[in-house]
Design an enzyme around this catalytic site. Structure first.
Site, short mmCIF file in Angstrom:
data_model
loop_
_atom_site.label_atom_id
_atom_site.label_comp_id
_atom_site.label_asym_id
_atom_site.label_seq_id
_atom_site.Cartn_x
_atom_site.Cartn_y
_atom_site.Cartn_z
N ASP A 1 -2.48 -0.31 5.78
CA ASP A 1 -2.90 0.31 6.88
C ASP A 1 -3.89 0.40 7.35
O ASP A 1 -4.20 1.17 8.81
CB ASP A 1 -2.39 1.47 7.26
N ASP B 1 0.53 -1.15 0.25
CA ASP B 1 -0.61 -0.18 0.00
C ASP B 1 1.16 1.11 -0.25
O ASP B 1 1.82 1.35 0.77
CB ASP B 1 -0.85 0.53 1.57
N ASP C 1 -0.22 5.45 0.65
CA ASP C 1 -0.78 5.71 2.03
C ASP C 1 -0.79 5.55 3.07
O ASP C 1 -1.38 4.99 2.65
CB ASP C 1 -1.64 7.14 1.45
#
Length: 249
Positions: free
Chosen positions: A199, A23, A25
């Site tokens: 996240d 991932d 951001d």
């Protein structure tokens, strides 16, 4: 401020046998109030380039951003990538995109008019999806959530995907997990142990996907519950872990 204690152990060192999915951001990059303001350290680009080579190409970015944005951020790299949470995908130079419904034009216009009431709130037009952000305007959350609920009526075949201070309207079916599974069916990812690092709630589909293919997820942060098996504190810890992976055998 003290760093939260992680409820999951740290991941093992990067292995040359993995297929690594990252991932962007909140994982590789620290969040910014405006997505366009994120910064990419040239050292991270160098690390990703080396790891991509040492994994024989089995390293991909998996993001809510468009592929064009990823290419701009990580230039001159042009890695295998998944954009818009699975609605765009590129492997071996071949790129696929989901079509845009006409109703999105009006939805974006109305949303931006509403967001003007809260300086810092933002409606991001991603082409196939709309993302409503309130990171820089927390008081706008209720209004933007209500607006997202209301325009679903005008967008059959769409659903809401909730994330970190953002909600996105997106087509049914495709998500990060399905995109990862699709990539695992093809070289250079096929036959490798998949590892996904992310996240947000939007990454849970991918954690579940790699677990179902004898791999594992690495959660960035202390959010629970999660299907991830390991955790790292923050993007800085992810970048350090990846850099240590340059010594993989």
């Amino acid at each position: 401020m003290s760093t939260p204690t992680l409820s999951l152990p740290a991941p093992p060192a990067v292995s040359s046998e993995w297929a690594l999915f990252l991932d962007v951001d909140g994982t590789l990059l620290d969040f910014a109030d405006v997505p366009g303001d994120v910064a990419v350290d040239p050292g991270l680009i160098d690390v990703l380039a080396v790891l991509h080579g040492r994994l024989d190409g089995a390293l991909a970015l998996v993001s809510g951003r468009r592929l064009a944005q990823l290419d701009e951020l990580f230039a001159p790299l042009k890695l295998p990538a998944v954009g818009l949470h699975g609605l765009e995908r590129r492997e071996d130079g071949h790129q696929e995109r989901h079509p845009r419904p006409v109703a999105l034009d009006q939805a974006v216009a109305w949303g931006r008019a509403l967001a003007q009431r809260y300086p810092g709130a933002r409606v991001e037009d991603k082409g196939t999806t709309i993302a409503l952000h309130w990171r820089a305007a927390p008081d706008a959350e209720d209004l933007l959530r209500q607006y997202a609920d209301s325009i679903l009526i005008e967008l059959p075949g769409y659903h809401l995907q909730h994330g970190n201070m953002v909600v996105e309207l997106r087509p049914d079916g495709a998500h990060k997990g399905s995109a990862v599974v699709d990539l695992l069916a093809h070289p250079p990812f096929h036959g490798r142990r998949p590892v996904f690092v992310g996240d947000d709630l939007t990454d849970e589909h991918a954690f579940q996907a790699v677990c179902s293919h004898a791999g594992f997820g690495v959660l960035v942060g202390s959010r629970q519950p999660s299907a991830a098996r390991y955790a790292l504190h923050d993007p800085a810890a992810v970048r350090a872990w990846l850099e240590e992976g340059l010594d993989l055998a």
